[in-house]
Design an enzyme around this catalytic site. Structure first.
Site, PDB file in Angstrom:
ATOM      1  N   GLY A 198      31.206  33.077  37.172  1.00 36.30           N
ATOM      2  CA  GLY A 198      32.557  32.702  36.770  1.00 36.30           C
ATOM      3  C   GLY A 198      33.458  32.447  37.963  1.00 36.30           C
ATOM      4  N   GLY A 199      34.773  32.487  37.710  1.00 34.76           N
ATOM      5  CA  GLY A 199      35.749  32.171  38.753  1.00 34.76           C
ATOM      6  C   GLY A 199      35.680  33.104  39.946  1.00 34.76           C
ATOM      7  CG  ASP A 216      39.949  35.988  42.896  1.00 39.07           C
ATOM      8  OD1 ASP A 216      40.646  37.018  42.958  1.00 39.07           O
ATOM      9  OD2 ASP A 216      39.740  35.359  41.848  1.00 39.07           O
ATOM     10  CE  LYS A 259      40.057  35.055  38.251  1.00 35.85           C
ATOM     11  NZ  LYS A 259      39.395  35.926  39.235  1.00 35.85           N
ATOM     12  CG  ASN A 316      43.280  34.245  42.470  1.00 37.39           C
ATOM     13  OD1 ASN A 316      43.486  33.365  43.309  1.00 37.39           O
ATOM     14  ND2 ASN A 316      43.437  35.534  42.738  1.00 37.39           N
TER      15      ASN A 316
END
Length: 275
Positions: free
Chosen positions: A130-131, A105, A68, A89
Protein backbone atom coordinates in the site's frame (compact mmCIF):
# COMPACT_ATOMS: atom_id res chain seq x y z
CA UNK A 1 -12.13 33.94 15.91
CA UNK A 2 -11.83 30.70 13.95
CA UNK A 3 -8.45 29.07 14.46
CA UNK A 4 -6.35 27.72 11.63
CA UNK A 5 -6.54 23.95 11.68
CA UNK A 6 -5.34 20.77 10.05
CA UNK A 7 -6.65 17.23 10.39
CA UNK A 8 -6.08 13.60 9.60
CA UNK A 9 -8.42 11.74 7.27
CA UNK A 10 -9.00 8.06 6.66
CA UNK A 11 -11.42 5.16 6.93
CA UNK A 12 -11.27 4.12 9.74
CA UNK A 13 -9.76 7.09 11.57
CA UNK A 14 -10.69 6.96 15.28
CA UNK A 15 -7.49 5.03 16.06
CA UNK A 16 -5.18 7.77 14.71
CA UNK A 17 -2.81 9.31 17.24
CA UNK A 18 -1.91 12.25 14.98
CA UNK A 19 -4.14 14.76 16.85
CA UNK A 20 -2.26 14.04 20.08
CA UNK A 21 1.07 14.74 18.36
CA UNK A 22 0.11 17.97 16.63
CA UNK A 23 -1.87 19.38 19.58
CA UNK A 24 1.11 18.68 21.85
CA UNK A 25 3.43 20.60 19.55
CA UNK A 26 0.97 23.47 19.06
CA UNK A 27 0.69 23.84 22.84
CA UNK A 28 4.45 23.57 23.40
CA UNK A 29 5.08 26.35 20.87
CA UNK A 30 2.17 28.49 22.03
CA UNK A 31 0.71 28.57 18.51
CA UNK A 32 -2.93 29.34 17.81
CA UNK A 33 -4.30 26.38 15.92
CA UNK A 34 -6.06 23.04 16.08
CA UNK A 35 -5.71 19.54 14.68
CA UNK A 36 -8.60 17.07 14.33
CA UNK A 37 -9.82 13.68 13.11
CA UNK A 38 -12.08 13.51 10.04
CA UNK A 39 -13.69 10.25 9.01
CA UNK A 40 -13.75 10.28 5.21
CA UNK A 41 -14.88 7.31 3.15
CA UNK A 42 -13.65 6.60 -0.36
CA UNK A 43 -16.94 7.78 -1.79
CA UNK A 44 -16.83 11.03 0.19
CA UNK A 45 -13.20 11.91 -0.58
CA UNK A 46 -13.80 14.13 -3.66
CA UNK A 47 -16.50 16.14 -1.85
CA UNK A 48 -14.31 16.47 1.23
CA UNK A 49 -11.37 17.83 -0.78
CA UNK A 50 -13.62 20.24 -2.71
CA UNK A 51 -15.14 21.61 0.50
CA UNK A 52 -11.85 22.01 2.36
CA UNK A 53 -10.29 23.74 -0.63
CA UNK A 54 -12.71 26.63 -0.01
CA UNK A 55 -11.96 26.85 3.74
CA UNK A 56 -9.35 29.58 4.35
CA UNK A 57 -8.72 28.30 7.89
CA UNK A 58 -7.87 24.78 6.71
CA UNK A 59 -4.11 24.33 6.47
CA UNK A 60 -4.31 20.81 5.09
CA UNK A 61 -4.53 17.21 6.19
CA UNK A 62 -2.59 14.06 6.78
CA UNK A 63 -3.88 11.15 4.70
CA UNK A 64 -4.12 7.58 5.94
CA UNK A 65 -5.55 4.36 4.49
CA UNK A 66 -7.17 3.97 2.04
CA UNK A 67 -6.66 7.40 0.41
CA UNK A 68 -2.90 7.82 -0.09
CA UNK A 69 -3.13 7.20 -3.83
CA UNK A 70 -6.74 8.03 -4.64
CA UNK A 71 -6.31 11.57 -3.27
CA UNK A 72 -3.60 12.37 -5.81
CA UNK A 73 -5.81 13.18 -8.85
CA UNK A 74 -7.80 15.60 -6.69
CA UNK A 75 -4.77 17.84 -6.05
CA UNK A 76 -3.23 20.66 -8.05
CA UNK A 77 0.43 19.75 -7.63
CA UNK A 78 2.71 17.05 -6.22
CA UNK A 79 6.02 17.44 -4.44
CA UNK A 80 8.73 15.57 -6.43
CA UNK A 81 9.13 12.91 -3.73
CA UNK A 82 5.38 12.27 -3.57
CA UNK A 83 5.35 11.97 -7.36
CA UNK A 84 8.26 9.53 -7.26
CA UNK A 85 6.73 7.42 -4.50
CA UNK A 86 3.28 7.53 -6.05
CA UNK A 87 1.53 8.18 -2.75
CA UNK A 88 0.54 11.24 -0.73
CA UNK A 89 0.19 11.33 3.05
CA UNK A 90 0.14 15.12 3.51
CA UNK A 91 -1.98 17.68 1.66
CA UNK A 92 -1.22 21.38 2.12
CA UNK A 93 -3.53 24.24 1.15
CA UNK A 94 -1.85 27.35 -0.21
CA UNK A 95 -3.26 30.83 0.40
CA UNK A 96 -4.65 30.77 -3.12
CA UNK A 97 -6.53 27.54 -2.43
CA UNK A 98 -4.18 25.38 -4.46
CA UNK A 99 -3.57 21.96 -2.95
CA UNK A 100 -0.13 20.30 -2.98
CA UNK A 101 0.53 16.70 -2.05
CA UNK A 102 3.63 15.62 -0.12
CA UNK A 103 4.98 12.33 1.14
CA UNK A 104 6.54 12.49 4.60
CA UNK A 105 6.27 8.72 5.16
CA UNK A 106 9.56 8.14 3.36
CA UNK A 107 11.48 10.24 5.89
CA UNK A 108 9.36 8.90 8.72
CA UNK A 109 10.26 5.31 7.93
CA UNK A 110 13.91 5.87 7.10
CA UNK A 111 15.02 7.96 10.10
CA UNK A 112 14.30 5.25 12.73
CA UNK A 113 16.19 2.70 10.62
CA UNK A 114 19.39 4.69 10.11
CA UNK A 115 21.22 3.33 13.20
CA UNK A 116 20.61 -0.24 11.97
CA UNK A 117 21.63 0.20 8.33
CA UNK A 118 25.32 0.76 9.08
CA UNK A 119 26.46 -2.86 9.03
CA UNK A 120 25.49 -3.77 5.50
CA UNK A 121 24.60 -5.80 3.55
CA UNK A 122 21.45 -6.92 5.31
CA UNK A 123 18.53 -8.98 4.02
CA UNK A 124 15.50 -6.73 4.25
CA UNK A 125 11.93 -7.98 3.97
CA UNK A 126 9.12 -5.46 3.58
CA UNK A 127 5.54 -6.62 4.13
CA UNK A 128 2.76 -4.81 2.28
CA UNK A 129 2.04 -3.05 -1.00
CA UNK A 130 0.00 0.00 0.00
CA UNK A 131 0.89 3.67 0.35
CA UNK A 132 3.19 3.24 3.35
CA UNK A 133 4.98 0.31 1.72
CA UNK A 134 5.53 2.43 -1.38
CA UNK A 135 7.20 5.17 0.66
CA UNK A 136 9.40 2.75 2.60
CA UNK A 137 10.43 0.86 -0.53
CA UNK A 138 11.37 4.12 -2.24
CA UNK A 139 13.38 5.28 0.78
CA UNK A 140 15.29 2.01 1.12
CA UNK A 141 16.05 1.53 -2.55
CA UNK A 142 17.01 5.20 -2.84
CA UNK A 143 19.63 4.51 -0.17
CA UNK A 144 20.98 1.57 -2.13
CA UNK A 145 19.32 -1.21 -0.12
CA UNK A 146 18.05 -4.46 -1.66
CA UNK A 147 14.56 -5.39 -0.54
CA UNK A 148 12.30 -8.42 -0.74
CA UNK A 149 8.66 -7.35 -1.00
CA UNK A 150 6.11 -9.76 0.48
CA UNK A 151 2.37 -9.31 0.08
CA UNK A 152 -0.89 -11.19 -0.10
CA UNK A 153 -1.40 -9.86 -3.63
CA UNK A 154 1.83 -10.73 -5.41
CA UNK A 155 0.69 -9.26 -8.74
CA UNK A 156 0.18 -5.87 -7.12
CA UNK A 157 3.49 -6.23 -5.28
CA UNK A 158 5.30 -7.07 -8.53
CA UNK A 159 3.80 -4.00 -10.20
CA UNK A 160 4.96 -1.87 -7.27
CA UNK A 161 8.46 -3.33 -7.42
CA UNK A 162 8.67 -2.84 -11.19
CA UNK A 163 7.74 0.80 -10.69
CA UNK A 164 10.03 1.70 -7.80
CA UNK A 165 12.61 -1.09 -7.41
CA UNK A 166 12.87 -3.37 -10.46
CA UNK A 167 15.59 -5.47 -8.83
CA UNK A 168 13.48 -6.22 -5.75
CA UNK A 169 12.40 -9.80 -5.17
CA UNK A 170 8.68 -10.40 -4.68
CA UNK A 171 7.15 -13.26 -2.74
CA UNK A 172 3.86 -14.40 -1.27
CA UNK A 173 3.40 -13.28 2.31
CA UNK A 174 2.00 -16.71 3.18
CA UNK A 175 5.46 -18.29 2.91
CA UNK A 176 6.53 -16.42 6.05
CA UNK A 177 3.84 -18.16 8.07
CA UNK A 178 5.89 -21.34 7.65
CA UNK A 179 9.28 -22.05 9.33
CA UNK A 180 12.30 -20.27 7.86
CA UNK A 181 16.09 -20.41 7.86
CA UNK A 182 16.95 -17.32 9.91
CA UNK A 183 18.32 -15.13 7.13
CA UNK A 184 16.18 -11.98 7.52
CA UNK A 185 18.05 -9.18 9.29
CA UNK A 186 15.45 -6.42 8.97
CA UNK A 187 11.71 -7.02 8.89
CA UNK A 188 9.32 -4.15 8.27
CA UNK A 189 5.57 -4.62 8.52
CA UNK A 190 4.00 -1.88 6.39
CA UNK A 191 0.74 -3.76 5.96
CA UNK A 192 -2.44 -3.29 8.03
CA UNK A 193 -2.18 -6.87 9.28
CA UNK A 194 -2.16 -6.91 13.06
CA UNK A 195 -3.93 -3.56 13.30
CA UNK A 196 -7.21 -3.24 15.16
CA UNK A 197 -10.03 -4.26 12.83
CA UNK A 198 -7.74 -6.22 10.50
CA UNK A 199 -6.65 -9.88 10.35
CA UNK A 200 -3.60 -10.89 12.40
CA UNK A 201 -0.16 -11.10 10.83
CA UNK A 202 1.06 -14.69 10.60
CA UNK A 203 4.86 -14.57 10.66
CA UNK A 204 7.15 -17.34 11.87
CA UNK A 205 10.11 -15.81 13.73
CA UNK A 206 12.42 -18.58 12.51
CA UNK A 207 12.86 -16.45 9.38
CA UNK A 208 14.73 -13.87 11.46
CA UNK A 209 18.43 -13.90 12.24
CA UNK A 210 19.73 -13.57 15.79
CA UNK A 211 20.62 -9.91 15.12
CA UNK A 212 17.36 -9.06 13.38
CA UNK A 213 15.56 -5.75 13.79
CA UNK A 214 11.76 -5.80 13.63
CA UNK A 215 9.90 -2.62 12.68
CA UNK A 216 6.08 -2.61 12.76
CA UNK A 217 4.46 0.63 11.63
CA UNK A 218 1.08 -0.29 13.14
CA UNK A 219 0.10 2.06 15.99
CA UNK A 220 -3.18 0.48 17.14
CA UNK A 221 -2.24 -1.57 19.04
CA UNK A 222 1.21 -0.12 19.60
CA UNK A 223 2.60 -3.39 20.95
CA UNK A 224 1.54 -5.69 18.15
CA UNK A 225 1.79 -9.45 18.45
CA UNK A 226 4.74 -9.32 16.07
CA UNK A 227 6.63 -6.86 18.27
CA UNK A 228 5.73 -8.76 21.44
CA UNK A 229 7.05 -12.01 19.99
CA UNK A 230 10.21 -10.36 18.66
CA UNK A 231 10.89 -8.68 21.99
CA UNK A 232 10.38 -11.96 23.83
CA UNK A 233 12.94 -13.52 21.47
CA UNK A 234 15.47 -10.84 22.44
CA UNK A 235 15.37 -8.99 19.12
CA UNK A 236 15.58 -5.24 18.58
CA UNK A 237 12.15 -3.76 17.92
CA UNK A 238 10.89 -0.42 16.59
CA UNK A 239 7.26 0.50 17.17
CA UNK A 240 4.89 2.47 14.99
CA UNK A 241 5.31 5.65 17.01
CA UNK A 242 8.83 6.06 15.65
CA UNK A 243 7.56 6.48 12.09
CA UNK A 244 4.41 8.33 13.13
CA UNK A 245 6.37 11.01 14.99
CA UNK A 246 9.06 11.38 12.31
CA UNK A 247 6.59 11.77 9.47
CA UNK A 248 4.60 14.27 11.53
CA UNK A 249 7.62 16.60 11.93
CA UNK A 250 7.62 17.72 8.30
CA UNK A 251 3.82 17.77 8.13
CA UNK A 252 3.60 20.05 11.18
CA UNK A 253 6.08 22.48 9.61
CA UNK A 254 4.09 22.49 6.37
CA UNK A 255 0.81 23.14 8.19
CA UNK A 256 1.88 25.64 10.83
CA UNK A 257 5.15 27.13 9.57
CA UNK A 258 7.44 26.03 12.43
CA UNK A 259 9.42 22.93 13.31
CA UNK A 260 8.13 21.17 16.41
CA UNK A 261 10.14 21.14 19.66
CA UNK A 262 12.00 17.86 20.21
CA UNK A 263 14.64 18.76 22.80
CA UNK A 264 13.58 15.93 25.11
CA UNK A 265 13.89 13.28 22.42
CA UNK A 266 10.08 13.08 22.22
CA UNK A 267 9.87 11.66 25.76
CA UNK A 268 6.91 13.83 26.81
CA UNK A 269 5.12 13.15 23.55
CA UNK A 270 5.65 9.40 23.82
CA UNK A 271 4.28 9.51 27.38
CA UNK A 272 1.11 11.14 26.05
CA UNK A 273 0.81 8.68 23.21
CA UNK A 274 1.16 5.64 25.46
CA UNK A 275 -0.93 6.88 28.39
Amino acid sequence: MTLPYAEVIGDPIAQSKSPIIHKHWLSALGLQGDYRHAHVTAQALPAYIAARRQDENWRGCNVTMPHKQTVMPLLDALDPLAEQVGAVNTVVRGKDGRLTGYNTDARGSFEPLLPYLVDLPRRIVLLGNGGAARAILAALTGAGQSVTLAARNTEKARALADELAPDAAVTDLARFAQPGVGDVDLLINASPLGMVGNPPLAFDLTHLSEQAVVFDIVTAPLETRLLQAACAAGLVTIDGLAMLIEQAVMAFALFFGELPPRDDGDAALRALLTA
